[in-house]
Design a protein around this motif. Structure first.
Motif, short mmCIF file in Angstrom:
data_model
loop_
_atom_site.label_atom_id
_atom_site.label_comp_id
_atom_site.label_asym_id
_atom_site.label_seq_id
_atom_site.Cartn_x
_atom_site.Cartn_y
_atom_site.Cartn_z
N ALA A 124 0.84 -1.21 0.00
CA ALA A 124 0.00 0.00 0.00
C ALA A 124 0.87 1.25 0.00
CB ALA A 124 -0.93 0.00 1.21
N ARG A 125 1.90 1.26 0.80
CA ARG A 125 2.79 2.43 0.85
C ARG A 125 3.53 2.63 -0.47
NH1 ARG A 125 4.74 1.73 7.08
NH2 ARG A 125 2.98 2.87 7.98
N ALA A 126 3.89 1.53 -1.14
CA ALA A 126 4.56 1.64 -2.44
C ALA A 126 3.64 2.26 -3.49
CB ALA A 126 5.03 0.26 -2.90
N TRP A 127 2.33 2.00 -3.38
CA TRP A 127 1.35 2.55 -4.33
C TRP A 127 0.85 3.93 -3.91
CZ3 TRP A 127 0.18 1.47 -9.12
CH2 TRP A 127 0.44 0.20 -9.62
N HIS A 128 1.03 4.29 -2.67
CA HIS A 128 0.49 5.56 -2.17
C HIS A 128 1.10 6.73 -2.95
CE1 HIS A 128 -1.60 8.09 0.62
NE2 HIS A 128 -0.49 8.73 0.96
N GLY A 129 0.22 7.58 -3.48
CA GLY A 129 0.66 8.75 -4.22
C GLY A 129 0.89 8.49 -5.71
N LYS A 130 0.75 7.25 -6.15
CA LYS A 130 0.93 6.93 -7.57
C LYS A 130 -0.43 6.92 -8.27
CE LYS A 130 5.10 4.20 -7.08
NZ LYS A 130 5.70 2.87 -7.26
N GLN A 131 -0.39 6.99 -9.59
CA GLN A 131 -1.60 6.96 -10.40
C GLN A 131 -2.37 5.66 -10.18
OE1 GLN A 131 -3.50 8.50 -12.63
NE2 GLN A 131 -2.41 10.43 -12.63
N THR B 112 -9.14 6.37 -2.45
CA THR B 112 -8.83 5.56 -3.63
C THR B 112 -10.10 5.13 -4.32
OG1 THR B 112 -6.71 4.82 -2.77
CG2 THR B 112 -7.76 3.41 -4.41
N LEU B 113 -11.09 4.69 -3.56
CA LEU B 113 -12.34 4.24 -4.18
C LEU B 113 -13.07 5.38 -4.87
CD1 LEU B 113 -13.57 1.76 -1.42
CD2 LEU B 113 -12.59 1.20 -3.65
N ARG B 114 -12.91 6.59 -4.37
CA ARG B 114 -13.54 7.77 -5.01
C ARG B 114 -12.75 8.26 -6.22
NH1 ARG B 114 -14.58 9.49 0.47
NH2 ARG B 114 -12.60 10.59 0.42
N PHE C 202 -9.34 4.97 -10.58
CA PHE C 202 -9.29 3.63 -10.00
C PHE C 202 -10.42 2.79 -10.58
CE2 PHE C 202 -10.38 0.56 -6.58
CZ PHE C 202 -9.19 -0.16 -6.58
N ARG C 203 -10.07 1.68 -11.19
CA ARG C 203 -11.04 0.76 -11.77
C ARG C 203 -10.94 -0.57 -11.02
NH1 ARG C 203 -12.57 4.92 -13.86
NH2 ARG C 203 -12.31 5.50 -16.02
#
Length: 175
Positions: free
Chosen positions: A80-87, A116-118, A122-123
């Motif tokens: 989650a932290r690795a993805w945080h802030g990325k597209q 993220t859900l909003r 995000f698909r």
């Protein structure tokens, strides 16, 4: 990969197979780390024999790491932290999405799952809810199972308020 997975399931070696809607890579990975956070290298190679997959493919995705001949599951919080802030548009793999939501639900993560859900980029993968449910029951640790339970509740709430989008996903991806 699919034939070996079916043979494994028919052999009755597992109590609960990974969700059928999950991607083949994800299903194989979940078989290896079914309820455990680490596996010996030789055991991983036995699981993968005849599949055409190599452990390095899971490592390249950031799902596990090998240390001293043992593969260790990457913590959902680290994913989650690795993805945080990325597209979010780039987060297309079902396992990455599930681990992001689960990792975000760890105590003190500082990541808001609802953001993220909003996010319009995000698909959600059609297997996302099933993967969260699987981790509630089969996650490697109590912490993962508890976070998966929170993530599932948040995701199901989002699904109820976005019925049209969920319907479109099932039409496009199938169930």
């Amino acid at each position: 990969v699919g034939i070996n997975q079916l043979l494994d399931e028919d052999a009755g070696g597992r109590r609960e197979p990974p969700p059928v809607t999950a991607e083949p890579f994800t299903r194989q990975f979940l078989r290896i780390f079914d309820g455990v956070a680490e596996q010996a290298r030789d055991q991983v190679q036995k699981y993968l024999r005849g599949t055409g997959l190599a452990p390095a493919e899971f490592e390249e995705r950031g799902w596990c790491r090998e240390r001293q001949k043992v593969f260790h599951l990457t913590a959902p919080l680290d994913i989650a932290r690795a993805w945080h802030g990325k597209q979010r548009r780039a987060m297309t793999r079902d396992y990455d999405q599930a681990m992001f939501l689960i990792g975000s639900c760890f105590e003190g993560s500082g990541i808001n799952v609802s953001d993220t859900l909003r996010n319009e980029n995000f698909r959600p993968h059609p297997a996302l809810a099933a993967l969260l449910e699987w981790h509630v029951r089969r996650g490697a640790t109590d912490e993962i199972r508890n976070a998966a339970s929170r993530a599932l509740a948040i995701y199901q709430s989002w699904e109820r308020s976005h019925q049209e989008q969920v319907k479109q996903m099932t039409l496009f991806y199938g169930e």
